[in-house]
Write an enzyme that holds these catalytic residues in place. Structure first.
Site, PDB file in Angstrom:
ATOM      1  N   LYS A 171      56.426 124.242  95.394  1.00 13.89           N
ATOM      2  CA  LYS A 171      56.823 123.158  94.653  1.00 13.89           C
ATOM      3  C   LYS A 171      56.182 123.026  96.672  1.00 13.89           C
ATOM      4  O   LYS A 171      55.995 121.351  96.821  1.00 13.89           O
ATOM      5  CB  LYS A 171      58.241 123.483  94.808  1.00 13.89           C
ATOM      6  CG  LYS A 171      58.862 121.314  95.169  1.00 13.89           C
ATOM      7  CD  LYS A 171      58.565 120.363  93.984  1.00 13.89           C
ATOM      8  CE  LYS A 171      58.939 119.516  95.394  1.00 13.89           C
ATOM      9  NZ  LYS A 171      60.486 119.488  94.721  1.00 13.89           N
ATOM     10  N   LYS A 239      61.698 117.141 105.375  1.00 10.53           N
ATOM     11  CA  LYS A 239      62.579 118.916 105.252  1.00 10.53           C
ATOM     12  C   LYS A 239      61.611 119.305 104.247  1.00 10.53           C
ATOM     13  O   LYS A 239      60.688 120.390 104.860  1.00 10.53           O
ATOM     14  CB  LYS A 239      64.173 118.454 104.288  1.00 10.53           C
ATOM     15  CG  LYS A 239      64.589 120.278 103.874  1.00 10.53           C
ATOM     16  CD  LYS A 239      64.091 120.347 103.271  1.00 10.53           C
ATOM     17  CE  LYS A 239      64.415 119.271 102.150  1.00 10.53           C
ATOM     18  NZ  LYS A 239      64.713 120.018 100.193  1.00 10.53           N
TER      19      LYS A 239
END
Length: 294
Positions: A171, A239
């Site tokens: 991811k 983030k």
């Protein structure tokens, strides 16, 4: 039919939980903001007032929260999953967090007789609503196979990519590629407009060649119309790129493009665009070019 607890009913978690109900599963949801359980309840699910209440009878516990500290709190808190889930339950973390934190929490889960899977998703709000998410799964193969009915209810492309933490690593790579594509598309849009080119026609022909991408197809309208209603918030992408750069340092690999894109995303976030869709990277390019439309 599986009994599922779903923790975190935000932009992604809410439609995912609804799709699980539609697939025939029994779903109990929990969210820190209780009114966000409404879509799940309307679909036939149930709302819980605590994590403990949600997970106590669940065969599967799904988690979709923003960041590593949030996942840690959900799993390890006094009222959390580890203290209240029944032994043998599958713990599926759909969140995007640090691979090292995932591996640590997976070890703690197994020590308690739980079966952890890290299963971050790609596809944004549209993918969550349409059950077409791409899901990259880390964990034991047998646990992955046991969880397939859950994954198939919310995703279209579901791949087991390795042991615990592998899903998060894949991811992170996904988020790097998406951010780089978004930045390139944003720069192309500003460049084309500066030269007075028919923007829609230009993007049509670019989409038909090697420059075509899922990012161009899905995000061009946002940039052309300057509509940045969040499908995936820029602050979350900020983030995620922090995860990429940190994990790259830990692995001892150089990712120069990642470092640059991470700084551009961080700058856009710091400038106040964090609550907008990540296609609002366009505003960062416009800001640098003195062309920002307020």
């Amino acid at each position: 039919m599986t009994t599922i607890a779903f923790i975190g009913l935000g932009i992604m978690g809410s439609p995912m939980s609804v799709n699980l109900v539609r697939a025939g599963h029994t779903v109990t949801g929990y969210n820190r903001t209780p009114d966000k359980t409404a879509p799940l309840v309307e679909a036939g699910g149930r709302a819980a007032s605590t994590i403990a209440e949600a997970v106590v009878d669940a065969e599967v516990v799904a988690v979709m929260v923003p960041d590593s500290p949030d996942v840690r709190d959900v799993l390890t808190g006094i009222d959390g999953v580890f203290n209240h889930a029944k032994p043998g339950a599958l713990i599926i973390d759909f969140s995007t967090i640090r691979p090292d934190v995932t591996a640590e929490l997976a070890g703690a889960a197994r020590a308690r007789g739980l079966r952890p899977l890290d299963a971050p998703v790609s596809g944004g709000e549209a993918g969550a609503r349409n059950a077409t998410l791409s899901i990259m799964v880390g964990g034991e193969e047998t646990d992955f196979q046991a969880a397939r009915p859950v994954f198939d209810a919310v995703g279209k492309t579901v791949v087991h990519v390795g042991p615990s933490g592998s899903g998060q690593t894949v991811k992170a790579a996904n988020q790097l590629i998406v951010a780089a594509n978004l930045q390139a598309l944003a720069e192309a849009v500003v460049f084309l407009e500066a030269h007075g080119v028919d923007l829609d026609a230009a993007l049509d022909v670019l989409a038909g060649g090697l420059a075509g991408s899922a990012v161009l197809a899905q995000k061009r309208a946002n940039m052309v119309t300057r509509s940045f209603e969040p499908g995936f918030r820029l602050a979350l992408h900020d983030k995620d790129l922090g995860i990429v750069t940190s994990a790259a340092r830990e692995a001892g690999v150089a990712l120069p493009s990642a470092a640059l894109v991470a700084q551009l995303v961080a700058a856009a976030n710091a400038a106040g665009d964090g609550a907008l869709d990540h296609s609002a990277l366009l505003r960062g390019v416009e800001r640098l070019s003195g062309r920002l439309r307020e």
